[in-house]
Enzyme design. Sequence first.
Site, mmCIF file in Angstrom:
data_model
loop_
_atom_site.group_PDB
_atom_site.id
_atom_site.type_symbol
_atom_site.label_atom_id
_atom_site.label_comp_id
_atom_site.label_asym_id
_atom_site.label_seq_id
_atom_site.Cartn_x
_atom_site.Cartn_y
_atom_site.Cartn_z
ATOM 1 N N HIS A 57 33.525 43.013 37.160
ATOM 2 C CA HIS A 57 32.636 44.616 36.455
ATOM 3 C C HIS A 57 32.000 43.750 35.136
ATOM 4 O O HIS A 57 32.329 42.511 34.807
ATOM 5 C CB HIS A 57 33.701 46.025 36.073
ATOM 6 C CG HIS A 57 35.150 45.286 35.432
ATOM 7 N ND1 HIS A 57 35.690 46.096 36.114
ATOM 8 C CD2 HIS A 57 34.871 45.468 33.965
ATOM 9 C CE1 HIS A 57 37.241 45.407 35.328
ATOM 10 N NE2 HIS A 57 36.671 44.833 34.164
HETATM 11 P P1 TYD Z 1 39.590 49.051 37.094
HETATM 12 O O1 TYD Z 1 39.529 48.305 35.466
HETATM 13 O O2 TYD Z 1 38.360 49.448 38.520
HETATM 14 O O3 TYD Z 1 39.719 47.402 37.643
HETATM 15 P P2 TYD Z 1 40.582 46.205 37.200
HETATM 16 O O4 TYD Z 1 41.933 46.152 36.753
HETATM 17 O O5 TYD Z 1 40.615 46.064 38.623
HETATM 18 O O6 TYD Z 1 39.885 45.812 36.264
HETATM 19 O O7 TYD Z 1 41.136 49.904 36.691
HETATM 20 C C1 TYD Z 1 41.551 50.981 38.032
HETATM 21 C C2 TYD Z 1 41.955 52.228 37.562
HETATM 22 O O8 TYD Z 1 43.294 52.280 36.331
HETATM 23 C C3 TYD Z 1 40.336 52.485 37.673
HETATM 24 O O9 TYD Z 1 40.385 54.057 37.967
HETATM 25 C C4 TYD Z 1 40.613 53.271 35.992
HETATM 26 C C5 TYD Z 1 42.417 52.384 35.324
HETATM 27 N N1 TYD Z 1 42.127 52.072 34.149
HETATM 28 C C6 TYD Z 1 42.813 53.177 33.199
HETATM 29 O O10 TYD Z 1 42.730 54.144 33.651
HETATM 30 N N2 TYD Z 1 42.812 52.359 31.870
HETATM 31 C C7 TYD Z 1 42.813 51.093 31.405
HETATM 32 O O11 TYD Z 1 43.387 50.877 30.696
HETATM 33 C C8 TYD Z 1 42.235 50.763 32.652
HETATM 34 C C9 TYD Z 1 41.888 48.699 32.539
HETATM 35 C C10 TYD Z 1 42.099 50.986 33.523
#
Ligand code: TYD
Length: 148
Positions: A57
């Site tokens: 992202h």
């Molecule tokens: P995401 O940002 O999609 O994944 P990555 O860690 O690979 O960048 O986050 C995974 C899931 O966790 C998504 O459903 C959003 C949730 N999330 C939160 O609720 N709070 C947070 O601070 C973060 C980073 C993610």
Amino acid sequence: MKLKDNTVNMCFTIEVSKVHNIVGDNTSVKNDLNIPFEVKRIYYLYDVPGGEKRGGHAHYELEQYILAVSGSFDVIIDDGTDRRIVTLNSPNLALHIVPGLWRELENFSHDAICLVIASHKYDEGDYIRDYYSFLELSRRKKIDREDE
Ligand code: TYD
């Protein structure tokens, strides 16, 4: 929303100072001292299965530092024109990712813990999760730059 006109060359790794002690080392990260933003949130990724990728992202506003507090992994940063791969493998090496860049994390070692120090609270509206949308925003960013 517009993508910030940042490039992968604006992302630097810094060595966060380490206090060495016979009973073990410690590293502290301090608001407004060795971090150029006020920390609003920290989170960490761990138990990432072998071969999995995380990230995938970009953010409009959020900037962050990423550290491998345990183990190692690679961070791929992409500004729509250039890509860089940075390997993080030390608990006092921090990569600054400026806003507006695509990032992916991969090659996690089995013991990897990825600590993220973020400038903003969690806000799904700040995410761009589709790479082709990111490339389109990045293309518009370049057109705006050329028009100025
Ligand atoms: P995401 O940002 O999609 O994944 P990555 O860690 O690979 O960048 O986050 C995974 C899931 O966790 C998504 O459903 C959003 C949730 N999330 C939160 O609720 N709070 C947070 O601070 C973060 C980073 C993610």
